[in-house]
Design an enzyme around this catalytic site. Structure first.
Site, PDB file in Angstrom:
ATOM      1  N   PHE A 140       0.854  -1.191   0.000  1.00  0.00           N
ATOM      2  CA  PHE A 140       0.000   0.000   0.000  1.00  0.00           C
ATOM      3  C   PHE A 140       0.889   1.240   0.000  1.00  0.00           C
ATOM      4  CE2 PHE A 140      -4.536   0.830   0.657  1.00  0.00           C
ATOM      5  CZ  PHE A 140      -5.056  -0.404   0.350  1.00  0.00           C
ATOM      6  N   GLN A 197      -7.359  14.883   3.945  1.00  0.00           N
ATOM      7  CA  GLN A 197      -6.745  14.077   2.885  1.00  0.00           C
ATOM      8  C   GLN A 197      -7.645  13.922   1.661  1.00  0.00           C
ATOM      9  OE1 GLN A 197      -6.016   9.550   3.246  1.00  0.00           O
ATOM     10  NE2 GLN A 197      -3.992  10.467   3.171  1.00  0.00           N
ATOM     11  N   HIS A 199      -7.958  11.561  -1.564  1.00  0.00           N
ATOM     12  CA  HIS A 199      -7.483  10.288  -2.100  1.00  0.00           C
ATOM     13  C   HIS A 199      -7.377  10.456  -3.615  1.00  0.00           C
ATOM     14  CE1 HIS A 199      -7.321   6.073  -3.130  1.00  0.00           C
ATOM     15  NE2 HIS A 199      -7.302   5.722  -1.864  1.00  0.00           N
ATOM     16  N   LEU A 256     -14.846   5.656  -3.914  1.00  0.00           N
ATOM     17  CA  LEU A 256     -13.436   5.302  -3.851  1.00  0.00           C
ATOM     18  C   LEU A 256     -13.064   4.078  -4.679  1.00  0.00           C
ATOM     19  CD1 LEU A 256     -10.960   6.312  -2.196  1.00  0.00           C
ATOM     20  CD2 LEU A 256     -11.289   4.291  -0.789  1.00  0.00           C
ATOM     21  N   GLU A 274      -6.682   2.093  -2.910  1.00  0.00           N
ATOM     22  CA  GLU A 274      -5.270   1.991  -3.265  1.00  0.00           C
ATOM     23  C   GLU A 274      -4.872   0.532  -3.501  1.00  0.00           C
ATOM     24  OE1 GLU A 274      -3.229   5.175  -0.975  1.00  0.00           O
ATOM     25  OE2 GLU A 274      -1.976   3.479  -0.392  1.00  0.00           O
ATOM     26  N   ARG A 334      -0.484   9.307  -0.437  1.00  0.00           N
ATOM     27  CA  ARG A 334      -1.645   9.879  -1.140  1.00  0.00           C
ATOM     28  C   ARG A 334      -1.537  11.367  -1.444  1.00  0.00           C
ATOM     29  NH1 ARG A 334      -6.114   6.617   2.372  1.00  0.00           N
ATOM     30  NH2 ARG A 334      -5.659   4.665   1.334  1.00  0.00           N
ATOM     31  N   HIS A 377     -11.402  12.494   1.386  1.00  0.00           N
ATOM     32  CA  HIS A 377     -11.415  11.137   1.911  1.00  0.00           C
ATOM     33  C   HIS A 377     -11.295  11.025   3.425  1.00  0.00           C
ATOM     34  CE1 HIS A 377     -10.943   6.844   1.821  1.00  0.00           C
ATOM     35  NE2 HIS A 377      -9.725   6.886   2.312  1.00  0.00           N
ATOM     36  N   ARG A 419      -2.253  10.832   6.192  1.00  0.00           N
ATOM     37  CA  ARG A 419      -2.340   9.439   6.653  1.00  0.00           C
ATOM     38  C   ARG A 419      -1.927   8.473   5.549  1.00  0.00           C
ATOM     39  NH1 ARG A 419      -6.125   5.371   6.051  1.00  0.00           N
ATOM     40  NH2 ARG A 419      -7.848   6.633   5.278  1.00  0.00           N
TER      41      ARG A 419
HETATM   42  C1  LIG Z   1     -14.663   4.368   1.089  1.00  0.00           C
HETATM   43  C2  LIG Z   1     -13.644   4.290   2.188  1.00  0.00           C
HETATM   44  C3  LIG Z   1     -12.682   3.302   2.170  1.00  0.00           C
HETATM   45  C4  LIG Z   1     -11.739   3.220   3.189  1.00  0.00           C
HETATM   46  N1  LIG Z   1     -10.803   2.218   3.157  1.00  0.00           N
HETATM   47  C5  LIG Z   1      -9.924   2.100   4.181  1.00  0.00           C
HETATM   48  C6  LIG Z   1      -8.996   1.011   4.216  1.00  0.00           C
HETATM   49  O1  LIG Z   1      -8.998   0.131   3.365  1.00  0.00           O
HETATM   50  N2  LIG Z   1      -8.127   0.959   5.241  1.00  0.00           N
HETATM   51  C7  LIG Z   1      -8.097   1.889   6.233  1.00  0.00           C
HETATM   52  O2  LIG Z   1      -7.279   1.790   7.136  1.00  0.00           O
HETATM   53  N3  LIG Z   1      -8.979   2.932   6.226  1.00  0.00           N
HETATM   54  C8  LIG Z   1      -9.903   3.041   5.233  1.00  0.00           C
HETATM   55  N4  LIG Z   1     -10.800   4.080   5.247  1.00  0.00           N
HETATM   56  C9  LIG Z   1     -10.859   4.964   6.411  1.00  0.00           C
HETATM   57  C10 LIG Z   1     -11.562   4.271   7.576  1.00  0.00           C
HETATM   58  O3  LIG Z   1     -12.485   3.336   7.092  1.00  0.00           O
HETATM   59  C11 LIG Z   1     -12.294   5.249   8.485  1.00  0.00           C
HETATM   60  O4  LIG Z   1     -11.454   6.287   8.849  1.00  0.00           O
HETATM   61  C12 LIG Z   1     -12.768   4.538   9.739  1.00  0.00           C
HETATM   62  O5  LIG Z   1     -13.493   3.375   9.400  1.00  0.00           O
HETATM   63  C13 LIG Z   1     -13.596   5.405  10.657  1.00  0.00           C
HETATM   64  O6  LIG Z   1     -14.071   4.594  11.717  1.00  0.00           O
HETATM   65  P1  LIG Z   1     -14.786   5.213  12.968  1.00  0.00           P
HETATM   66  O7  LIG Z   1     -15.089   4.078  13.883  1.00  0.00           O
HETATM   67  O8  LIG Z   1     -14.010   6.344  13.490  1.00  0.00           O
HETATM   68  O9  LIG Z   1     -16.156   5.836  12.399  1.00  0.00           O
HETATM   69  P2  LIG Z   1     -17.293   5.305  11.421  1.00  0.00           P
HETATM   70  O10 LIG Z   1     -17.082   3.932  10.959  1.00  0.00           O
HETATM   71  O11 LIG Z   1     -17.497   6.371  10.408  1.00  0.00           O
HETATM   72  O12 LIG Z   1     -18.557   5.257  12.387  1.00  0.00           O
HETATM   73  C14 LIG Z   1     -19.143   6.423  12.932  1.00  0.00           C
HETATM   74  C15 LIG Z   1     -20.264   6.013  13.854  1.00  0.00           C
HETATM   75  O13 LIG Z   1     -20.742   7.145  14.562  1.00  0.00           O
HETATM   76  C16 LIG Z   1     -22.146   7.155  14.573  1.00  0.00           C
HETATM   77  N5  LIG Z   1     -22.574   8.547  14.704  1.00  0.00           N
HETATM   78  C17 LIG Z   1     -22.110   9.630  14.034  1.00  0.00           C
HETATM   79  N6  LIG Z   1     -22.764  10.735  14.440  1.00  0.00           N
HETATM   80  C18 LIG Z   1     -23.641  10.346  15.389  1.00  0.00           C
HETATM   81  C19 LIG Z   1     -24.612  11.027  16.176  1.00  0.00           C
HETATM   82  N7  LIG Z   1     -24.828  12.351  16.070  1.00  0.00           N
HETATM   83  N8  LIG Z   1     -25.349  10.311  17.046  1.00  0.00           N
HETATM   84  C20 LIG Z   1     -25.184   8.960  17.167  1.00  0.00           C
HETATM   85  N9  LIG Z   1     -24.283   8.273  16.432  1.00  0.00           N
HETATM   86  C21 LIG Z   1     -23.522   8.970  15.569  1.00  0.00           C
HETATM   87  C22 LIG Z   1     -22.536   6.490  13.273  1.00  0.00           C
HETATM   88  O14 LIG Z   1     -23.835   5.946  13.358  1.00  0.00           O
HETATM   89  C23 LIG Z   1     -21.471   5.407  13.144  1.00  0.00           C
HETATM   90  O15 LIG Z   1     -21.870   4.264  13.852  1.00  0.00           O
HETATM   91  C24 LIG Z   1     -11.754   4.162   4.228  1.00  0.00           C
HETATM   92  C25 LIG Z   1     -12.721   5.157   4.259  1.00  0.00           C
HETATM   93  C26 LIG Z   1     -13.648   5.225   3.237  1.00  0.00           C
HETATM   94  C27 LIG Z   1     -14.647   6.347   3.285  1.00  0.00           C
END
Ligand SMILES: Cc1cc2nc3c(=O)[nH]c(=O)nc-3n(C[C@H](O)[C@H](O)[C@H](O)COP(=O)(O)OP(=O)(O)OC[C@H]3O[C@@H](n4cnc5c(N)ncnc54)[C@H](O)[C@@H]3O)c2cc1C
Length: 578
Positions: A119, A239, A241, A251, A254, A285, A351, A393
């Site tokens: 990656f 960031q 992407h 997306l 990568e 990136r 991203h 990142r």
């Molecule tokens: C398309 C895509 C592909 C990616 N691929 C990768 C990858 O391959 N490898 C990697 O390392 N990273 C990747 N990333 C980045 C990574 O997936 C995210 O940064 C990470 O999953 C975020 O996780 P999180 O638990 O912080 O939040 P999230 O998974 O975004 O979850 C947020 C949570 O908060 C809750 N929430 C939000 N606001 C409220 C509110 N007001 N009240 C109650 N609940 C709320 C939502 O319901 C949800 O459950 C990718 C991101 C994207 C967008």
């Protein structure tokens, strides 16, 4: 009617990877914990993560956590706190094995070990050549992690409040005491009292129009923290992407380049040879996004248009079908392009938020530049800025960040909840939230939230994109401020209480506007180029003046900025050559 009150020892807002791993640790420790999520848990954006999660397992070739640490620090243009990065890289193998034991179906090598692929920015021996460090489950890694953690949380007795929208944080003096929320199913107000509260609400890609992020990535937790007087750190670093599907931003991971995909311009040239001769298409990136942008600007986009080509046509059909089936399908479904025969049109897409609420390495939120801790309040995942990503990142480091620090946060919350009594909540604590929502619903005649959101996203795409200037950021900030003033007049015409999405979208818009403003003003303030923050008017990195984190506070309608020292342990800042 008084809001219904729930009591827990620990409450976690957000059911993505960060929130679920924290909750699982609380469940494992026997602490009474609840997860509140505006989405059904497995719809969280973590489920969209495609490419993988990195750990120096060395299953395909020699690798070491120290090389991983070096790559992360260099990839982040030396703005990451190196003590935190070291913890993340050291704990990475343990977290991946924990996931494996819980049942995540990782792809395997022929001899049965977890398979790994290269990656961007991940190298062996301090930058010599790309290394295979990303563990993956086809291109559905995040979905597999999310489903597995959710099942484990249910098994550990964690309670869930799904489709409940958190609208406010509650405090007992300085101490976090709970949250106020709106039940989306019935429109009822709920108060959650807890000894420890965590924000795990994910990112805010929706401040931009072209983004890879889900519609729900609206930064609610970061905006709640800002309004509660807490700082947001390093918000200028957002960031882009390099490979979003042209026009829509969905997306193309990568992983496509990890498996051998090549970026080409209109002349068929592998243009990354000019920008990163050693790592080529697997450079970090920020660099690849700038290269794509520059090719397009120079008129070398495919057919002169505003995108370049991602060429997978030389790869074995089996690689496309088995290792990146989902992203190749996206190209077929959304753009009508067959990746086995033609290049996929791609351009940079918003991203990932490097910035966010600053916590310690145990998830405790730190309200100042001295590292003081806000008792009982935690943050983990994309909403947090630990900071392990610095100014940029590396791919697959976010799943790692959310899980390593989600796990640590859960452990710290469990200890805090076991050692401390219950905080008090003043009667009527939910009233300000109820009033604010009532105001939104009573406002007649104003604009729709969707129209205001479009204007905000256009201003951010235009002014705070891959390249920025003093003028472009100031223009965006002014536009967002004007829209914020008008937010008072946003109209919610739907009066129903059942899944009133017009109301929740209006609330999300308020949060997006607050974060767009911080992002634009922080970008205007930092007069250097570092990582994802590229100022055309200040093209050089300026360690003398800017090797520090920015902290942004909201005070009486204005934004105030402070600086915070970057922790440098093993790697002194050097020029970044790939
Ligand atoms: C398309 C895509 C592909 C990616 N691929 C990768 C990858 O391959 N490898 C990697 O390392 N990273 C990747 N990333 C980045 C990574 O997936 C995210 O940064 C990470 O999953 C975020 O996780 P999180 O638990 O912080 O939040 P999230 O998974 O975004 O979850 C947020 C949570 O908060 C809750 N929430 C939000 N606001 C409220 C509110 N007001 N009240 C109650 N609940 C709320 C939502 O319901 C949800 O459950 C990718 C991101 C994207 C967008």
């Amino acid at each position: 009617m008084a809001p219904k009150e729930h009591r827990y020892d620990a409450v976690i807002v957000g059911a993505g990877g960060a929130g679920l791993f924290a909750a699982l640790e609380l469940g494992r420790a026997g602490v009474k914990a609840a997860v509140i999520s505006k989405l059904y848990p497995v719809r969280s954006h973590t489920g969209a993560a495609q490419g993988g999660i990195c750990a120096a397992l060395g299953n395909r070739e020699p690798d070491e956590p120290l090389w991983h640490m070096f790559d992360t620090v260099k990839g982040g243009d030396y703005l990451a706190d190196q003590d935190a990065v070291e913890i993340m890289c050291d704990e990475a193998p343990g977290v991946v094995f924990d996931l494996e034991h819980m049942g995540v179906p990782f792809n395997r090598t022929d001899d049965g070990k977890i398979d790994q692929r290269p990656f961007g920015g991940h190298t062996r021996n301090f930058g010599v050549a790309p290394v295979r460090r990303a563990c993956y489950a086809a291109d559905r890694t995040g979905a597999m992690v999310l489903h597995t953690l959710y099942q484990q949380c249910l098994k550990a007795g964690v309670e869930f409040f799904d489709e409940v929208f958190v609208t406010g944080l509650l405090f007992d003096g300085e101490r976090a005491a709970g949250v106020v929320a709106l039940g989306q199913r019935g429109g009822d107000f709920l108060v959650f009292r807890a000894k420890a509260v965590a924000l795990a609400t994910g990112g805010w890609g929706r401040i931009f129009r072209v983004t890879s992020n889900a519609h729900a990535s609206t930064g609610d937790g970061a905006a709640l923290a800002l309004r509660a007087g807490l700082p947001l750190q390093d918000m200028e670093f957002y960031q882009f992407h390099p490979t979003g599907l042209h026009g829509i931003g969905i997306l193309v991971s990568e992983a496509a380049r990890g498996e051998g995909g090549i970026l080409r311009n209109d002349g068929g040239e592998r243009f990354m040879e000019k920008y990163a001769p050693r790592l080529l298409d697997l450079a970090p990136r920020d660099m690849v996004s700038r290269a794509v942008y520059q090719e397009i600007k120079a008129g070398r986009g495919l057919g002169g248009a505003d995108y370049v080509g991602l060429d997978l046509t030389h790869l074995d059909a089996e690689v496309l079908d088995k290792k990146i089936p989902e992203i190749t399908d996206f190209a077929r479904v959304y753009l009508g392009v067959e990746p086995k025969e033609e290049m996929i049109p791609v351009a940079p897409t918003a991203h990932y938020a490097m910035g966010g609420v600053p916590p310690t390495v145990n998830g405790e939120v730190t309200p100042d530049e001295r590292g003081t801790v806000a008792p009982g309040l935690y943050a983990a995942g994309e909403v947090a800025c630990v900071s392990v990503h610095g100014a940029n990142r590396l791919g697959t480091n976010s799943l790692l960040d959310i899980l390593v620090f989600g796990r640590r946060t859960g452990r710290a919350m469990a200890a805090f909840a076991q050692e401390n009594g219950r905080p008090e909540i003043a009667p009527g604590a939910a009233e300000p939230t109820r009033e604010a929502i009532g105001r939104l619903r009573r406002q007649g005649g104003g604009e729709s939230a969707a129209a205001v959101r479009d204007e905000m996203q256009a201003a951010m795409d235009e002014g705070v994109s891959v390249f920025r200037t003093a003028e472009s950021t100031a223009r965006a900030a002014a536009k967002v401020e004007e829209l914020l003033a008008g937010y008072e007049r946003v109209r919610v015409s739907d009066e129903s209480s059942t899944f009133n999405t017009e109301l929740t979208e209006a609330l999300e818009l308020g949060n997006l506007l607050a974060l767009a403003r911080v992002t634009a003003e922080a970008a205007a303030r930092r007069t250097e180029s570092r990582g994802a923050h590229s100022r055309e008017d200040y093209p050089e990195r300026d360690d003398g003046r800017w090797l520090n984190h920015s902290l942004c506070y909201y005070k009486e309608g204005r934004l105030e900025f402070k600086s915070k020292t970057v922790t440098v342990t093993r790697f002194e800042p050097k020029p970044r050559v790939y």
